[in-house]
Design an enzyme around this catalytic site. Structure first.
Site, PDB file in Angstrom:
ATOM      1  N   THR A 224       0.844  -1.208   0.000  1.00 20.41           N
ATOM      2  CA  THR A 224       0.000   0.000   0.000  1.00 20.41           C
ATOM      3  C   THR A 224       0.875   1.251   0.000  1.00 20.41           C
ATOM      4  O   THR A 224       2.003   1.195   0.459  1.00 20.41           O
ATOM      5  CB  THR A 224      -0.855  -0.045   1.282  1.00 20.41           C
ATOM      6  N   ARG A 252     -14.214  -7.519   0.269  1.00 17.97           N
ATOM      7  CA  ARG A 252     -13.519  -7.153   1.512  1.00 17.97           C
ATOM      8  C   ARG A 252     -12.941  -5.739   1.390  1.00 17.97           C
ATOM      9  O   ARG A 252     -12.372  -5.365   0.377  1.00 17.97           O
ATOM     10  CB  ARG A 252     -12.404  -8.159   1.764  1.00 17.97           C
ATOM     11  N   ILE A 253     -13.086  -4.973   2.441  1.00 13.24           N
ATOM     12  CA  ILE A 253     -12.510  -3.626   2.487  1.00 13.24           C
ATOM     13  C   ILE A 253     -11.555  -3.568   3.675  1.00 13.24           C
ATOM     14  O   ILE A 253     -11.886  -4.018   4.777  1.00 13.24           O
ATOM     15  CB  ILE A 253     -13.628  -2.561   2.614  1.00 13.24           C
ATOM     16  N   GLY A 254     -10.377  -3.027   3.445  1.00  9.44           N
ATOM     17  CA  GLY A 254      -9.362  -2.966   4.505  1.00  9.44           C
ATOM     18  C   GLY A 254      -9.396  -1.651   5.267  1.00  9.44           C
ATOM     19  O   GLY A 254     -10.397  -0.944   5.280  1.00  9.44           O
ATOM     20  N   ASP A 255      -8.270  -1.342   5.886  1.00  5.70           N
ATOM     21  CA  ASP A 255      -8.191  -0.137   6.720  1.00  5.70           C
ATOM     22  C   ASP A 255      -7.935   1.127   5.917  1.00  5.70           C
ATOM     23  O   ASP A 255      -8.254   2.227   6.381  1.00  5.70           O
ATOM     24  CB  ASP A 255      -7.061  -0.304   7.750  1.00  5.70           C
ATOM     25  N   THR A 275      -0.044   1.102   6.964  1.00  6.40           N
ATOM     26  CA  THR A 275       0.052  -0.023   6.024  1.00  6.40           C
ATOM     27  C   THR A 275       0.252  -1.309   6.814  1.00  6.40           C
ATOM     28  O   THR A 275       0.938  -1.312   7.828  1.00  6.40           O
ATOM     29  CB  THR A 275       1.210   0.133   5.027  1.00  6.40           C
ATOM     30  N   GLY A 276      -0.368  -2.374   6.365  1.00  6.70           N
ATOM     31  CA  GLY A 276      -0.221  -3.636   7.078  1.00  6.70           C
ATOM     32  C   GLY A 276      -1.489  -4.454   6.974  1.00  6.70           C
ATOM     33  O   GLY A 276      -2.310  -4.243   6.074  1.00  6.70           O
TER      34      GLY A 276
HETATM   35  N1  ASP Z   1      -3.575  -2.251   4.791  1.00  9.14           N
HETATM   36  C1  ASP Z   1      -3.907  -2.754   3.490  1.00  9.14           C
HETATM   37  C2  ASP Z   1      -5.162  -3.589   3.590  1.00  9.14           C
HETATM   38  O1  ASP Z   1      -5.319  -4.330   4.535  1.00  9.14           O
HETATM   39  C3  ASP Z   1      -2.836  -3.576   2.900  1.00  9.14           C
HETATM   40  C4  ASP Z   1      -1.496  -2.925   2.863  1.00  9.14           C
HETATM   41  O2  ASP Z   1      -1.143  -2.141   3.724  1.00  9.14           O
HETATM   42  O3  ASP Z   1      -0.746  -3.186   1.935  1.00  9.14           O
HETATM   43  O4  ASP Z   1      -5.972  -3.515   2.706  1.00  9.14           O
END
Ligand code: ASP
Length: 358
Positions: A224, A252-255, A275-276
């Site tokens: 990200t 799915r939706i992330g942070d 990121t993570g």
């Molecule tokens: N945080 C992002 C997610 O979970 C992934 C990433 O940081 O690369 O969608």
């Protein structure tokens, strides 16, 4: 004799003061130049290109060079905007655009694939001067999702738009639309294939979560992109853009598009981009938590970032990192993974780029 010395001392001091005043007027001495710098408004910028198992032994010299060059191009883009008096919001957006357009990162071109073999993109941006924010989730045709998040922030009464509706809004706002094929990169497609194969060989087919949440993915780097900036006017902003996690299902939706988890900015405290492993960053409200520890707990940025990334997120079982800049220009680049693509640049143009956990 004492009197004579005193007269000399007074005369000497006056002469010195005059000389000092004179040089300030002409701006001729290094002292005067540094004094001028100290009163000039502070500004700074920090970026990430994802955190994860990024190890030197898995990286070729040429790939490392490509990452370093792209990180530098991105951060210099934002730094120049800030140096010219531009806003933190604009610097964040344009810096992220550079990384979205690069296939090296999991955002825009080069986004990871969903289980269905598509690319669904999430992004958000926040203006610390007024706590205004915009976000988009699950868009499939927006070339630069951060630009659509910006339009949501400034040209709609909403904070977050998703899917088809977000894309209709994008058309109305004249945002660049691309064919979904644009996001295809062979590397990311191969990652999906590898995970699908692994999934097939898993004995426990009922556990759909396994292939998504399992070490295989956990050990792959995330990618990200994000940026946080302080401008000369004292305003903070942060933004994040991503393709999410490989093999994600069910829309799915992330942070990344969630204000407070992936992105947060408040002039009183700090601007943060995360990121993570997104699920844990949502549950930990990571970006806002760092701000809250500073605002209500009186912690420094350094201590707040360490607390959340080294204690809270791992205690939940998650991993990743953040980049942040506070209202005084202090910067944090904290991560609990092996590496995080990152860079920072201050008012004086000092540039620092990092990849591994050094
Ligand atoms: N945080 C992002 C997610 O979970 C992934 C990433 O940081 O690369 O969608």
């Amino acid at each position: 004799m004492k009197k004579i010395l005193l007269v000399f001392a007074i005369f000497g001091t006056l002469a010195c003061n005059n000389a000092e005043k004179q040089s300030k007027v002409e701006g001729a001495t290094p002292e005067a130049a540094s004094e001028e710098k100290d009163t000039a408004p502070n500004f700074g910028i920090v970026i990430h290109g994802g955190a994860g198992t990024i190890l030197k032994e898995n990286m070729s010299d040429s790939l490392e060079q490509q990452y370093r060059a792209k990180l530098e191009e991105a951060i210099r883009t934002g730094h120049e905007i800030l140096a010219n008096g531009g806003t933190a919001v604009e610097a964040v957006q344009r810096t992220i655009n550079v990384m979205e357009d690069s296939p090296l990162f999991n955002a825009g071109k080069g986004a990871v694939f969903t289980n269905e073999g598509t690319n669904e993109l999430d992004a958000s941006i926040m203006d610390g001067s007024n706590l205004n924010a915009g976000a988009v989730a699950g868009v499939t045709t927006i070339k630069n999702p951060i630009n659509l998040a910006y339009e949501v922030m400034v040209n709609s009464e909403h904070v977050m738009l998703a899917g088809k509706g977000a894309e209709r809004f994008a058309k109305e706002q004249g945002i660049e639309i691309v064919d979904p094929q644009y996001f295809y990169t062979e590397n990311r497609y191969r990652s999906l294939q590898r995970i699908r194969e692994q999934e097939k060989t898993q004995l426990d087919h009922d556990d759909q979560k396994t292939a998504f949440l399992d070490p295989y993915i956990k050990d792959s780097k995330f990618g990200t992109v994000g940026c946080a900036a302080l401008d000369k006017h004292g305003n903070l902003a942060a933004g994040t853009s991503t393709g999410g996690m490989t093999n994600k299902r069910y829309n799915r939706i992330g942070d990344a598009p969630i204000i407070g988890a992936g992105t947060y900015a408040n002039n009183k405290t700090v601007a943060v981009s995360s990121t993570g492993w997104g699920e844990f960053f949502i549950r930990g409200m990571v970006a806002y938590d760092i701000s809250a520890l500073m605002e209500y707990g009186g912690l420094s940025l350094e201590d707040a970032a360490r607390e959340v990334i080294q204690e809270k997120v791992p205690a939940l079982g998650g991993d990743g990192g953040i980049i942040a800049i506070d209202h005084n220009g202090n910067v944090a680049m904290e991560f609990n993974t092996a590496g995080m693509y990152r860079a920072k640049m201050n008012r004086d143009g000092d540039l620092e780029i990092g990849i591994y956990g050094e």
